[in-house]
Design an enzyme around this catalytic site. Structure first.
Site, PDB file in Angstrom:
ATOM      1  N   HIS A 308       0.858  -1.187   0.000  1.00  0.00           N
ATOM      2  CA  HIS A 308       0.000   0.000   0.000  1.00  0.00           C
ATOM      3  C   HIS A 308       0.891   1.233   0.000  1.00  0.00           C
ATOM      4  O   HIS A 308       1.936   1.266   0.654  1.00  0.00           O
ATOM      5  CB  HIS A 308      -0.906   0.006   1.241  1.00  0.00           C
ATOM      6  CG  HIS A 308      -2.036   0.980   1.170  1.00  0.00           C
ATOM      7  ND1 HIS A 308      -1.883   2.311   1.436  1.00  0.00           N
ATOM      8  CD2 HIS A 308      -3.352   0.803   0.846  1.00  0.00           C
ATOM      9  CE1 HIS A 308      -3.041   2.931   1.290  1.00  0.00           C
ATOM     10  NE2 HIS A 308      -3.950   2.042   0.934  1.00  0.00           N
ATOM     11  N   ASP A 366      -7.790  -4.080  -0.354  1.00  0.00           N
ATOM     12  CA  ASP A 366      -8.411  -4.261  -1.668  1.00  0.00           C
ATOM     13  C   ASP A 366      -8.376  -5.725  -2.101  1.00  0.00           C
ATOM     14  O   ASP A 366      -9.283  -6.195  -2.787  1.00  0.00           O
ATOM     15  CB  ASP A 366      -7.698  -3.397  -2.712  1.00  0.00           C
ATOM     16  CG  ASP A 366      -7.768  -1.920  -2.377  1.00  0.00           C
ATOM     17  OD1 ASP A 366      -8.887  -1.433  -2.148  1.00  0.00           O
ATOM     18  OD2 ASP A 366      -6.715  -1.261  -2.324  1.00  0.00           O
TER      19      ASP A 366
END
Length: 432
Positions: A308, A366
């Site tokens: 991320h 995600d």
């Protein structure tokens, strides 16, 4: 908030300016540069605003190095375990967790605002049958200003609160209607006897001719996803909402702008990219080769859903949602699907392989939310719509905070002009 200062000197002229240093509750200090241009005739250059604080905020705090996410000071882990999405909405809007009476009243208000004007629903028929649900959502949310113009005075705190309640309440209906229109099914009206998440699932998947039974595992997982995506500091879409509303634009126009920003693949489309990647992998046998490609710095291939930009450690939201993802897959899968088998093998390797662990390339939120959406039947083009539904309360909280900020001014970023110097116009017949 205590203050100290730093001195900035222009070595060309010898002029100096003393700039205040602001100290927040958590995180790095910030240099207040408001007087820099006035005193030294210069401004800062910061593409993407990655080193610039655009506002003071008391809503959300992220420490990417330590993997910390706080809503109003509460760790996301505690909220995910004990709270509900609507309670998190109350917390983000009002700054404190509600009492029993406050929660009951808030829940009642949201339920009684869940329907949308019938005239607004007729707007859907003006879109192409194959329009992307996000395109529909941008238009419908923006059009709310034409139907709910009794609460558009952004200087009135009561109007702001009514608009906030309406947006939170109506967004699931708008989202579900966007999906129903795209597949040619009749719209389902909200059912005020159901909870927020359960109502959305019913409007998404029920049809008038048959009863619909809500799976509690699915409802819990979706409630968790909404909590985890409710706000995320000054991201692109939150900043868009703030910039749009700084002009005094209506909350509906500003939230529509935020939805448009979220639609970008670099922002809200990450979980959709995860599923597209997983669908492209035919079987678990291909995984080792793909892992080697991902490790090869000369290969442009990227594993989607790992690591991320903000979280340099493990994404705290991924830790929370991982168990829910496994619960959903276990509850809904009668037999293992190749895509989910591939995903679980990628997860196993990423958590065990030294290459991924040393670089902290862990599965992110995600990765898991994409699998949950896919497993419960939400199509790819609806992934970002559900994300927008979750993030609406964060956008509204940011908007309300900005409107109450005495330092609020219309957004007007500077630029470093690199075009032609001043020159004179030459008539067409005299140009070479």
């Amino acid at each position: 908030m205590s203050k100290s200062s730093v001195t900035i000197t222009d070595n060309r002229t010898g002029k100096s300016v003393e700039l205040p240093v602001l100290h927040g509750t958590h995180g790095p200090d910030a240099i207040d540069i408001k007087s820099l241009h006035r005193e030294l005739g210069m401004f800062t250059y910061d593409p993407g605003y990655v080193s610039t604080g655009s506002c003071r905020s008391a809503i959300t705090y992220i420490d990417g190095d330590e993997g910390i996410l706080l809503y109003r000071g509460y760790p996301i882990e505690q909220l995910a375990q004990h709270s509900s999405y609507l309670e998190v909405c109350y917390l983000l809007l009002y700054g404190e967790l509600p009492s029993t009476e406050q929660m009951t009243e808030f829940r009642t208000i949201i339920r009684h605002h869940s329907m949308v004007h019938e005239g607004l629903r007729r707007f859907y028929s003006g879109f192409r049958h194959d329009a992307h649900p996000m395109a529909i959502m941008v238009g419908i949310v923006g059009a709310l200003s034409a139907f709910y113009h009794d609460s558009l005075d952004v200087t009135d705190p009561e109007h702001r609160e009514i608009s906030a309640h309406r947006l939170i309440a109506k967004m699931p209906t708008i989202a579900a209607d966007s999906y129903k229109y795209s597949i040619g099914q009749p719209f389902m009206y909200p059912d005020n006897s159901l909870g927020y998440v359960e109502n959305f699932l019913r409007m998404m998947f029920a049809v008038p001719t048959e009863p619909y039974e809500i799976n509690p595992v699915v409802a819990r997982a979706l409630n968790l996803i909404l909590i985890l995506h409710a706000d995320h500091e000054q991201n692109a879409s939150a900043s868009t909402v703030r910039l749009a509303s700084s002009s005094g634009a209506s909350p509906f126009a500003s939230i529509s702008a935020g939805i448009g920003s979220l639609w970008g693949p670099a922002h809200g489309g990450a979980n959709e990219a995860v599923i597209r990647m997983l669908q492209s992998i035919k079987s678990v046998k291909e995984v080792p080769k793909l892992i080697e490609r991902a490790k090869d710095k000369n290969d442009s291939f990227r594993l989607m859903g790992f690591g991320h930009r903000i979280y340099k450690n493990y994404d705290p939201r991924a830790k929370i949602i991982r168990a829910a993802c496994h619960d959903v897959l276990k509850a809904l899968s009668t037999k293992p699907e190749p895509m989910f088998e591939v995903a679980l093998e990628l997860e196993r390797i990423a958590l065990e392989d030294d290459y991924f662990r040393e670089r902290k390339l862990y599965p992110n939120v995600d990765f898991y939310s994409g699998m949950i959406f896919k497993a419960i039947g939400i199509p790819l083009n609806m992934f970002t719509v559900v994300f927008a539904m979750a993030r609406t309360v964060g956008w509204i909280a940011q908007w309300m905070e900005m409107m109450e900020d005495p330092e609020n001014r219309i957004g007007r970023p500077r630029q470093l002009y690199v075009g032609s110097p001043q020159r004179d116009y030459v008539p067409l017949d005299k140009r070479r």
